[in-house]
Design a protein around this motif. Structure first.
Motif, PDB file in Angstrom:
ATOM      1  N   THR A  69       0.828  -1.208   0.000  1.00  0.00           N
ATOM      2  CA  THR A  69       0.000   0.000   0.000  1.00  0.00           C
ATOM      3  C   THR A  69       0.860   1.254   0.000  1.00  0.00           C
ATOM      4  O   THR A  69       0.541   2.233  -0.682  1.00  0.00           O
ATOM      5  CB  THR A  69      -0.951  -0.007   1.215  1.00  0.00           C
ATOM      6  N   LEU A  70       1.973   1.239   0.742  1.00  0.00           N
ATOM      7  CA  LEU A  70       2.874   2.400   0.737  1.00  0.00           C
ATOM      8  C   LEU A  70       3.511   2.599  -0.628  1.00  0.00           C
ATOM      9  O   LEU A  70       3.711   3.738  -1.072  1.00  0.00           O
ATOM     10  CB  LEU A  70       3.939   2.238   1.822  1.00  0.00           C
ATOM     11  N   ASP A  71       3.856   1.500  -1.318  1.00  0.00           N
ATOM     12  CA  ASP A  71       4.372   1.625  -2.681  1.00  0.00           C
ATOM     13  C   ASP A  71       3.337   2.288  -3.583  1.00  0.00           C
ATOM     14  O   ASP A  71       3.638   3.235  -4.327  1.00  0.00           O
ATOM     15  CB  ASP A  71       4.734   0.248  -3.248  1.00  0.00           C
ATOM     16  N   THR A  72       2.102   1.785  -3.545  1.00  0.00           N
ATOM     17  CA  THR A  72       1.042   2.361  -4.380  1.00  0.00           C
ATOM     18  C   THR A  72       0.791   3.812  -4.010  1.00  0.00           C
ATOM     19  O   THR A  72       0.606   4.668  -4.889  1.00  0.00           O
ATOM     20  CB  THR A  72      -0.255   1.546  -4.222  1.00  0.00           C
ATOM     21  N   LEU A  73       0.792   4.101  -2.709  1.00  0.00           N
ATOM     22  CA  LEU A  73       0.579   5.464  -2.240  1.00  0.00           C
ATOM     23  C   LEU A  73       1.579   6.422  -2.863  1.00  0.00           C
ATOM     24  O   LEU A  73       1.198   7.460  -3.422  1.00  0.00           O
ATOM     25  CB  LEU A  73       0.684   5.507  -0.709  1.00  0.00           C
ATOM     26  N   ASP A  74       2.865   6.101  -2.767  1.00  0.00           N
ATOM     27  CA  ASP A  74       3.889   7.033  -3.245  1.00  0.00           C
ATOM     28  C   ASP A  74       4.065   6.994  -4.763  1.00  0.00           C
ATOM     29  O   ASP A  74       4.127   8.040  -5.418  1.00  0.00           O
ATOM     30  CB  ASP A  74       5.225   6.737  -2.565  1.00  0.00           C
ATOM     31  N   PHE A  75       4.153   5.799  -5.334  1.00  0.00           N
ATOM     32  CA  PHE A  75       4.489   5.663  -6.753  1.00  0.00           C
ATOM     33  C   PHE A  75       3.340   6.065  -7.671  1.00  0.00           C
ATOM     34  O   PHE A  75       3.567   6.501  -8.806  1.00  0.00           O
ATOM     35  CB  PHE A  75       4.911   4.235  -7.079  1.00  0.00           C
ATOM     36  N   ASP A  76       2.101   5.899  -7.203  1.00  0.00           N
ATOM     37  CA  ASP A  76       0.943   6.157  -8.066  1.00  0.00           C
ATOM     38  C   ASP A  76       0.043   7.262  -7.505  1.00  0.00           C
ATOM     39  O   ASP A  76      -0.126   8.306  -8.131  1.00  0.00           O
ATOM     40  CB  ASP A  76       0.144   4.863  -8.257  1.00  0.00           C
ATOM     41  N   VAL A  77      -0.505   7.060  -6.314  1.00  0.00           N
ATOM     42  CA  VAL A  77      -1.494   7.996  -5.776  1.00  0.00           C
ATOM     43  C   VAL A  77      -0.884   9.386  -5.564  1.00  0.00           C
ATOM     44  O   VAL A  77      -1.393  10.392  -6.079  1.00  0.00           O
ATOM     45  CB  VAL A  77      -2.085   7.458  -4.460  1.00  0.00           C
ATOM     46  N   LEU A 117       2.385  20.946  -2.086  1.00  0.00           N
ATOM     47  CA  LEU A 117       3.708  20.602  -2.620  1.00  0.00           C
ATOM     48  C   LEU A 117       3.730  20.711  -4.141  1.00  0.00           C
ATOM     49  O   LEU A 117       4.750  21.086  -4.737  1.00  0.00           O
ATOM     50  CB  LEU A 117       4.096  19.182  -2.201  1.00  0.00           C
ATOM     51  N   PHE A 118       2.611  20.380  -4.767  1.00  0.00           N
ATOM     52  CA  PHE A 118       2.540  20.388  -6.226  1.00  0.00           C
ATOM     53  C   PHE A 118       2.257  21.773  -6.797  1.00  0.00           C
ATOM     54  O   PHE A 118       2.460  22.001  -7.984  1.00  0.00           O
ATOM     55  CB  PHE A 118       1.461  19.408  -6.699  1.00  0.00           C
ATOM     56  N   ALA A 119       1.800  22.701  -5.941  1.00  0.00           N
ATOM     57  CA  ALA A 119       1.484  24.046  -6.413  1.00  0.00           C
ATOM     58  C   ALA A 119       2.720  24.733  -6.981  1.00  0.00           C
ATOM     59  O   ALA A 119       2.645  25.444  -7.985  1.00  0.00           O
ATOM     60  CB  ALA A 119       0.893  24.870  -5.274  1.00  0.00           C
ATOM     61  N   TRP A 120       3.869  24.505  -6.355  1.00  0.00           N
ATOM     62  CA  TRP A 120       5.099  25.165  -6.805  1.00  0.00           C
ATOM     63  C   TRP A 120       6.077  24.201  -7.483  1.00  0.00           C
ATOM     64  O   TRP A 120       7.021  24.633  -8.145  1.00  0.00           O
ATOM     65  CB  TRP A 120       5.787  25.863  -5.629  1.00  0.00           C
ATOM     66  N   ALA A 121       5.854  22.895  -7.325  1.00  0.00           N
ATOM     67  CA  ALA A 121       6.692  21.884  -7.989  1.00  0.00           C
ATOM     68  C   ALA A 121       5.770  20.810  -8.575  1.00  0.00           C
ATOM     69  O   ALA A 121       5.604  19.735  -8.000  1.00  0.00           O
ATOM     70  CB  ALA A 121       7.681  21.272  -7.005  1.00  0.00           C
ATOM     71  N   PRO A 122       5.125  21.105  -9.719  1.00  0.00           N
ATOM     72  CA  PRO A 122       4.119  20.193 -10.260  1.00  0.00           C
ATOM     73  C   PRO A 122       4.659  18.837 -10.699  1.00  0.00           C
ATOM     74  O   PRO A 122       3.885  17.908 -10.905  1.00  0.00           O
ATOM     75  CB  PRO A 122       3.527  20.956 -11.448  1.00  0.00           C
ATOM     76  N   ASP A 123       5.978  18.712 -10.818  1.00  0.00           N
ATOM     77  CA  ASP A 123       6.560  17.413 -11.193  1.00  0.00           C
ATOM     78  C   ASP A 123       7.020  16.617  -9.967  1.00  0.00           C
ATOM     79  O   ASP A 123       7.759  15.636 -10.097  1.00  0.00           O
ATOM     80  CB  ASP A 123       7.728  17.596 -12.156  1.00  0.00           C
ATOM     81  N   THR A 124       6.564  16.998  -8.770  1.00  0.00           N
ATOM     82  CA  THR A 124       6.919  16.274  -7.550  1.00  0.00           C
ATOM     83  C   THR A 124       6.556  14.797  -7.703  1.00  0.00           C
ATOM     84  O   THR A 124       5.491  14.456  -8.215  1.00  0.00           O
ATOM     85  CB  THR A 124       6.195  16.883  -6.336  1.00  0.00           C
ATOM     86  N   ARG A 125       7.453  13.927  -7.233  1.00  0.00           N
ATOM     87  CA  ARG A 125       7.240  12.491  -7.440  1.00  0.00           C
ATOM     88  C   ARG A 125       8.080  11.687  -6.457  1.00  0.00           C
ATOM     89  O   ARG A 125       9.103  12.160  -5.957  1.00  0.00           O
ATOM     90  CB  ARG A 125       7.601  12.082  -8.869  1.00  0.00           C
TER      91      ARG A 125
END
Length: 203
Positions: A69-77, A117-125
């Protein structure tokens, strides 16, 4: 060992306690072989990519669910901003502890903060979880968060900090306390804010 008390009173110490529990349970030897593959110690994963390891051996069904679930949370969601799916990993009334020491309550507030976080760095991943641990209702992953400061950042006072165009790549860790329903009641987030702001030109 009262794991919830350990986390509540000192999450950094609990991360070490979680690793120690894996050692005493006999899973650490096989897990270490998985993580390192016999190749020795890691370089800095934030600057030198480290492959995602297999899951540790000896996990029960709940522990494997936590790490998957943590993998899915970070890598996808998270990476793809699928906020309607955050409930797959987070309880409605989740308490989230942030690296600066403050905490928030409730999934809606957490979604609001993550969007920031995405407001100023939309490519956050996050595409890397180079360390994974789980035992009973506790799980921990260490990974790498990356992005680029390309849009104005709200300064909290009604103004904006203009983008620097600088990229960041920082080591981060997530420690979760899970409930019987398979979601986190409490989440602890760790990264070095000094490194973070220094990399985007605000340090």
């Amino acid at each position: 060992m009262d794991r919830r008390s350990l986390l509540t009173n000192g999450a950094a110490a609990a991360f070490g306690a979680l690793a120690l529990t894996a050692v005493t349970s006999g899973n650490a030897e096989a897990a270490a072989a998985d993580w390192y593959g016999g190749r020795g110690l890691h370089p800095d994963p934030a600057s030198t990519p480290v492959p995602n390891p297999p899951f540790p051996h000896g996990l029960n069904r709940a522990e494997r669910h936590e790490l998957e679930t943590l993998d899915t949370l970070d890598f996808d969601v998270f990476t793809n901003q699928k906020w309607n799916r955050l409930k797959e990993s987070h309880a409605q009334n989740i308490r989230v502890h942030w690296p600066d020491g403050h905490y928030t309550d409730g999934i809606d507030k957490h979604i609001e903060d993550l969007k920031g976080l995405f407001a100023w760095a939309p490519d956050t991943r996050i595409h890397s979880h180079y360390l994974r641990l789980a035992t009973d209702e506790l799980s921990a992953v260490a990974g790498v968060m990356q992005g680029t400061f390309t849009r104005p950042m709200p300064d909290g006072n009604g103004g904006f900090i203009q983008p620097t165009g600088k990229k960041y790549s920082i080591n981060m860790a997530t420690i979760g306390i899970w409930n019987k329903r398979g979601t986190m009641d409490e989440e602890f987030l760790f990264w070095d804010n000094k490194t973070f702001f220094g990399q985007i030109g605000l340090g």
